[in-house]
Design a protein around this motif. Structure first.
Motif, PDB file in Angstrom:
ATOM      1  N   GLN A 189       0.845  -1.187   0.000  1.00 32.33           N
ATOM      2  CA  GLN A 189       0.000   0.000   0.000  1.00 32.33           C
ATOM      3  C   GLN A 189       0.879   1.234   0.000  1.00 32.33           C
ATOM      4  OE1 GLN A 189      -3.288  -0.085   2.717  1.00 32.33           O
ATOM      5  NE2 GLN A 189      -3.357   2.150   2.940  1.00 32.33           N
ATOM      6  N   SER A 249       0.900   5.558   0.176  1.00 30.96           N
ATOM      7  CA  SER A 249       0.094   6.711   0.580  1.00 30.96           C
ATOM      8  C   SER A 249       0.914   7.986   0.456  1.00 30.96           C
ATOM      9  CB  SER A 249      -0.407   6.552   2.022  1.00 30.96           C
ATOM     10  OG  SER A 249       0.680   6.459   2.918  1.00 30.96           O
ATOM     11  N   GLU A 251      -3.968   7.303  -1.753  1.00 35.02           N
ATOM     12  CA  GLU A 251      -3.417   5.980  -1.470  1.00 35.02           C
ATOM     13  C   GLU A 251      -3.829   4.994  -2.554  1.00 35.02           C
ATOM     14  OE1 GLU A 251      -4.805   4.398   2.221  1.00 35.02           O
ATOM     15  OE2 GLU A 251      -6.822   5.232   1.997  1.00 35.02           O
ATOM     16  N   ALA A 252      -3.003   3.960  -2.691  1.00 32.27           N
ATOM     17  CA  ALA A 252      -3.266   2.893  -3.653  1.00 32.27           C
ATOM     18  C   ALA A 252      -2.677   1.608  -3.094  1.00 32.27           C
ATOM     19  CB  ALA A 252      -2.646   3.226  -5.013  1.00 32.27           C
ATOM     20  N   GLY A 253      -3.211   0.472  -3.526  1.00 33.10           N
ATOM     21  CA  GLY A 253      -2.712  -0.792  -3.005  1.00 33.10           C
ATOM     22  C   GLY A 253      -2.998  -1.956  -3.916  1.00 33.10           C
ATOM     23  N   HIS A 254      -2.247  -3.039  -3.694  1.00 33.79           N
ATOM     24  CA  HIS A 254      -2.409  -4.304  -4.426  1.00 33.79           C
ATOM     25  C   HIS A 254      -2.240  -5.428  -3.412  1.00 33.79           C
ATOM     26  CE1 HIS A 254      -1.958  -7.368  -7.559  1.00 33.79           C
ATOM     27  NE2 HIS A 254      -0.905  -7.805  -6.886  1.00 33.79           N
ATOM     28  N   PHE A 255      -3.247  -6.318  -3.313  1.00 33.55           N
ATOM     29  CA  PHE A 255      -3.216  -7.378  -2.310  1.00 33.55           C
ATOM     30  C   PHE A 255      -3.531  -8.725  -2.933  1.00 33.55           C
ATOM     31  CE2 PHE A 255      -4.132  -3.450  -0.089  1.00 33.55           C
ATOM     32  CZ  PHE A 255      -3.199  -3.495   0.936  1.00 33.55           C
ATOM     33  N   ASP A 305      -7.000  -4.676  -6.303  1.00 33.70           N
ATOM     34  CA  ASP A 305      -6.301  -3.401  -6.431  1.00 33.70           C
ATOM     35  C   ASP A 305      -7.257  -2.265  -6.084  1.00 33.70           C
ATOM     36  OD1 ASP A 305      -3.723  -4.327  -7.879  1.00 33.70           O
ATOM     37  OD2 ASP A 305      -5.346  -5.181  -9.090  1.00 33.70           O
ATOM     38  N   TYR A 335     -12.960   6.382  -3.969  1.00 35.31           N
ATOM     39  CA  TYR A 335     -12.086   5.240  -4.203  1.00 35.31           C
ATOM     40  C   TYR A 335     -12.682   4.361  -5.297  1.00 35.31           C
ATOM     41  CZ  TYR A 335      -9.385   6.078   0.075  1.00 35.31           C
ATOM     42  OH  TYR A 335      -8.565   6.624   1.032  1.00 35.31           O
ATOM     43  N   SER A 380     -11.973   0.186  -6.772  1.00 34.92           N
ATOM     44  CA  SER A 380     -11.207  -1.040  -6.569  1.00 34.92           C
ATOM     45  C   SER A 380     -11.653  -2.085  -7.576  1.00 34.92           C
ATOM     46  CB  SER A 380     -11.389  -1.577  -5.139  1.00 34.92           C
ATOM     47  OG  SER A 380     -12.711  -2.051  -4.959  1.00 34.92           O
TER      48      SER A 380
END
Length: 276
Positions: free
Chosen positions: A10, A12, A22-26, A54, A71, A73
């Motif tokens: 993540q 930020s 913020e952005a993230g990949h899980f 994502d 947001y 996703s």
């Protein structure tokens, strides 16, 4: 009982005044009762497996009174979800204020559509009046769709009527909340507070769920539920244990045949360790 954890990354940024991004990949999720770190990503109500998730978004503080969040996703082979919220506060006097909140999600199937065809709009609106130590809140929530408003993880919902046990997120569900908060700092006991929400949901109908999807036959027609929570919370104000908090929660949940009746007590102890 451990905190939920996820495997991924993540990012930020708070470089721009009043704007956080913020952005993230899980790729994996770890539930509260497990210590490994390689559990598959699963939707909570549908039990659908996903390979990765994502997201990207942020919060913008337009003024001291108004802030917004947005947001988006993507669970590659299940759905695409968009989220937006706004909060606005009107100071009435030094000790009185009126605040408003609006939250909405849009869920549509994506990629392989492993959970089936999805097209659900989930939203909530709330208004709160605060004066001295007291706060009264009313909220309305609606799930506009024939499938559950679903998510990945356990505590992942920003809808107003998502409380201790139920999210009030069943197909086509309408729910109304009344809540009371009391802060005893005003009465000379800083750190001690109480809250009591009550939510009632009805109009639940899951009979029109996609026949080849993850939510078929999970909920019947004309289902109902309600929940009442009580919480006492104390935060230590000074000394070596400053900010250590204790929360004692009791919940009662009752529902027709689609859900369980629950009587539950939770003791939650939290302590923030400042590393830097």
């Amino acid at each position: 009982m451990l905190p939920e954890t996820s495997t991924g990354f993540q990012l930020s940024s708070n470089k721009i005044d009043d704007l956080s991004l913020e952005a993230g990949h899980f790729t994996a999720f770890n539930n509260r009762n497990l210590t490994n770190s390689d559990d598959m990503l699963l939707t909570t109500f549908g039990g659908t497996e996903e390979d990765s998730v994502d997201f990207i978004g942020g919060t913008y503080k337009i003024s001291e009174k108004l802030s917004v969040k947005a947001y988006t996703s993507k669970a590659v082979n299940v759905w695409r979800q968009h989220f937006g919220s706004a909060s606005y506060t009107i100071p009435l006097t030094d000790q009185q204020s009126l605040s408003f909140g609006l939250t909405a999600y849009k869920t549509q199937d994506q990629g392989e559509a492993r959970a089936g065809k999805l097209d659900t709009t989930s939203w909530s609106a709330k208004v709160a009046y605060s004066f001295d130590a007291h706060k009264f809140t009313l909220a309305y929530q609606k799930i506009a769709g024939d499938e559950y408003f679903d998510y990945i993880g356990v505590d992942s919902v920003w809808l107003a009527n998502s409380i201790q046990y139920s999210d009030f997120n069943a197909p086509n569900e309408r729910s109304i909340q009344a809540r009371y908060d009391l802060n005893l700092a005003t009465f000379g006991i800083p750190g001690l507070s109480f809250m009591a929400p009550y939510v009632k949901g009805d109009q639940i109908d899951g009979t029109k769920a996609h026949p080849n999807g993850a939510y078929v036959n999970k909920v019947g027609d004309d289902q109902k539920e309600w929940e009442r929570d009580l919480e006492a919370k104390y935060v230590i104000q000074e000394g070596t244990a400053k900010d250590l908090s204790f929360r004692l929660r009791q919940a009662i949940h009752r529902a027709t045949s689609f859900e369980s009746d629950i009587d539950e007590v939770r003791l939650i102890i939290e302590y923030l360790l400042s590393i830097l």
